[in-house]
Design a protein around this motif. Structure first.
Motif, PDB file in Angstrom:
ATOM      1  N   GLY A 109       0.812  -1.218   0.000  1.00  0.00           N
ATOM      2  CA  GLY A 109       0.000   0.000   0.000  1.00  0.00           C
ATOM      3  C   GLY A 109       0.842   1.263   0.000  1.00  0.00           C
ATOM      4  O   GLY A 109       0.432   2.294  -0.528  1.00  0.00           O
ATOM      5  N   GLY A 110       2.030   1.182   0.612  1.00  0.00           N
ATOM      6  CA  GLY A 110       2.947   2.311   0.540  1.00  0.00           C
ATOM      7  C   GLY A 110       3.438   2.523  -0.877  1.00  0.00           C
ATOM      8  O   GLY A 110       3.557   3.651  -1.360  1.00  0.00           O
ATOM      9  N   GLY A 111       3.712   1.409  -1.562  1.00  0.00           N
ATOM     10  CA  GLY A 111       4.097   1.495  -2.972  1.00  0.00           C
ATOM     11  C   GLY A 111       2.989   2.105  -3.811  1.00  0.00           C
ATOM     12  O   GLY A 111       3.245   2.923  -4.705  1.00  0.00           O
ATOM     13  N   LEU A 112       1.744   1.715  -3.519  1.00  0.00           N
ATOM     14  CA  LEU A 112       0.608   2.280  -4.258  1.00  0.00           C
ATOM     15  C   LEU A 112       0.417   3.764  -3.936  1.00  0.00           C
ATOM     16  O   LEU A 112      -0.050   4.525  -4.788  1.00  0.00           O
ATOM     17  N   THR A 113       0.775   4.163  -2.729  1.00  0.00           N
ATOM     18  CA  THR A 113       0.718   5.590  -2.394  1.00  0.00           C
ATOM     19  C   THR A 113       1.651   6.376  -3.309  1.00  0.00           C
ATOM     20  O   THR A 113       1.261   7.418  -3.870  1.00  0.00           O
ATOM     21  N   TRP A 114       2.874   5.878  -3.478  1.00  0.00           N
ATOM     22  CA  TRP A 114       3.798   6.523  -4.421  1.00  0.00           C
ATOM     23  C   TRP A 114       3.230   6.515  -5.839  1.00  0.00           C
ATOM     24  O   TRP A 114       3.330   7.516  -6.567  1.00  0.00           O
ATOM     25  N   GLN A 115       2.631   5.397  -6.246  1.00  0.00           N
ATOM     26  CA  GLN A 115       2.082   5.309  -7.603  1.00  0.00           C
ATOM     27  C   GLN A 115       0.919   6.273  -7.802  1.00  0.00           C
ATOM     28  O   GLN A 115       0.739   6.836  -8.889  1.00  0.00           O
ATOM     29  N   LEU A 116       0.122   6.470  -6.747  1.00  0.00           N
ATOM     30  CA  LEU A 116      -0.992   7.417  -6.839  1.00  0.00           C
ATOM     31  C   LEU A 116      -0.463   8.837  -7.010  1.00  0.00           C
ATOM     32  O   LEU A 116      -1.021   9.631  -7.778  1.00  0.00           O
ATOM     33  N   LEU A 117       0.616   9.153  -6.324  1.00  0.00           N
ATOM     34  CA  LEU A 117       1.250  10.468  -6.514  1.00  0.00           C
ATOM     35  C   LEU A 117       1.798  10.600  -7.936  1.00  0.00           C
ATOM     36  O   LEU A 117       1.657  11.649  -8.575  1.00  0.00           O
ATOM     37  N   ALA A 118       2.419   9.529  -8.416  1.00  0.00           N
ATOM     38  CA  ALA A 118       2.983   9.558  -9.770  1.00  0.00           C
ATOM     39  C   ALA A 118       1.895   9.611 -10.833  1.00  0.00           C
ATOM     40  O   ALA A 118       2.140  10.104 -11.939  1.00  0.00           O
ATOM     41  N   ALA A 119       0.698   9.123 -10.504  1.00  0.00           N
ATOM     42  CA  ALA A 119      -0.420   9.162 -11.449  1.00  0.00           C
ATOM     43  C   ALA A 119      -1.021  10.563 -11.559  1.00  0.00           C
ATOM     44  O   ALA A 119      -1.922  10.799 -12.368  1.00  0.00           O
TER      45      ALA A 119
END
Length: 206
Positions: free
Chosen positions: A98-108
């Motif tokens: 979920g931390g990785g997805l947090t970064w991905q959401l920022l990158a999105a």
């Protein structure tokens, strides 16, 4: 879990084992501290974490889910938080996967996030956070060498995007140190990290 009045809204993203009891405990905890929170089940399309089977099955199913679908589900979670708390700013917190997805959401380039707190999340290589406006509190454990290998890249991307950010690396703590149901739980680090998150949200969700 709702807070009245709410200081802000928080989307909680689970680890790669799905929506566990540990993650379920976090929205009421945030609500007790003044933040309406929602923990999303990213295995909803498979019928939900409970329907998939055990932890190994949940991890396998999440590993096969297309990233685009996961990001779309997170955006839907933000939609729901905005519906519930129309006047509140929104934050996201995620752990491990979920931390990785947090970064991905920022990158999105998700523009609706005012704050983000990725806990020991592997950041994507060559990330571009320029589409985000979030203030980011990045949390790491000193002994978590795999994820820490992505830390410098994440910080460089935050700096390049001009985002307000702070990095906390907790001495003696390992990956998943916040999970009080797991073998690497570190009570002192977890308590301090949670207070750091509350302080960060209090400052950046006003």
């Amino acid at each position: 879990a709702a807070a009245d009045p709410a200081r802000g809204a928080v989307l909680v993203i689970h680890e790669n084992r799905g929506l566990t009891d540990h993650i379920r405990s976090l929205p009421p905890r945030f609500a007790g501290d003044g933040y309406s929170a929602l923990a999303i089940d990213l295995l909803s399309e498979e019928g939900g974490t409970a329907a998939v089977g055990g932890e190994a099955e949940a991890t396998a199913a999440l590993g096969q889910a297309p990233p685009e679908r996961l990001i779309a589900d997170l955006r839907a979670g933000i939609d729901e938080l905005e519906r519930r708390e129309q006047n509140a700013k929104t934050a996201v917190i995620g752990f491990c996967f979920g931390g990785g997805l947090t970064w991905q959401l920022l990158a999105a380039g998700e523009p609706r996030l005012a704050a983000a707190a990725p806990f020991y999340g592997p950041a994507p290589a060559d990330a571009d956070f320029s589409g985000s406006k979030a203030a980011v509190l990045a949390v790491y454990g000193e002994l978590d060498s795999r994820v820490n290998a992505t830390r410098d890249g994440a910080v460089a991307a935050l700096q390049a995007a001009g985002l307000k950010h702070e990095v906390r690396t907790f001495p003696g703590a390992d990956h998943a140190f916040f999970n009080d149901t797991g073998p690497r739980y570190n009570a002192a680090a977890a308590t301090e990290a949670y207070q750091d998150v509350l302080d960060w949200f209090n400052t950046n969700l006003r």
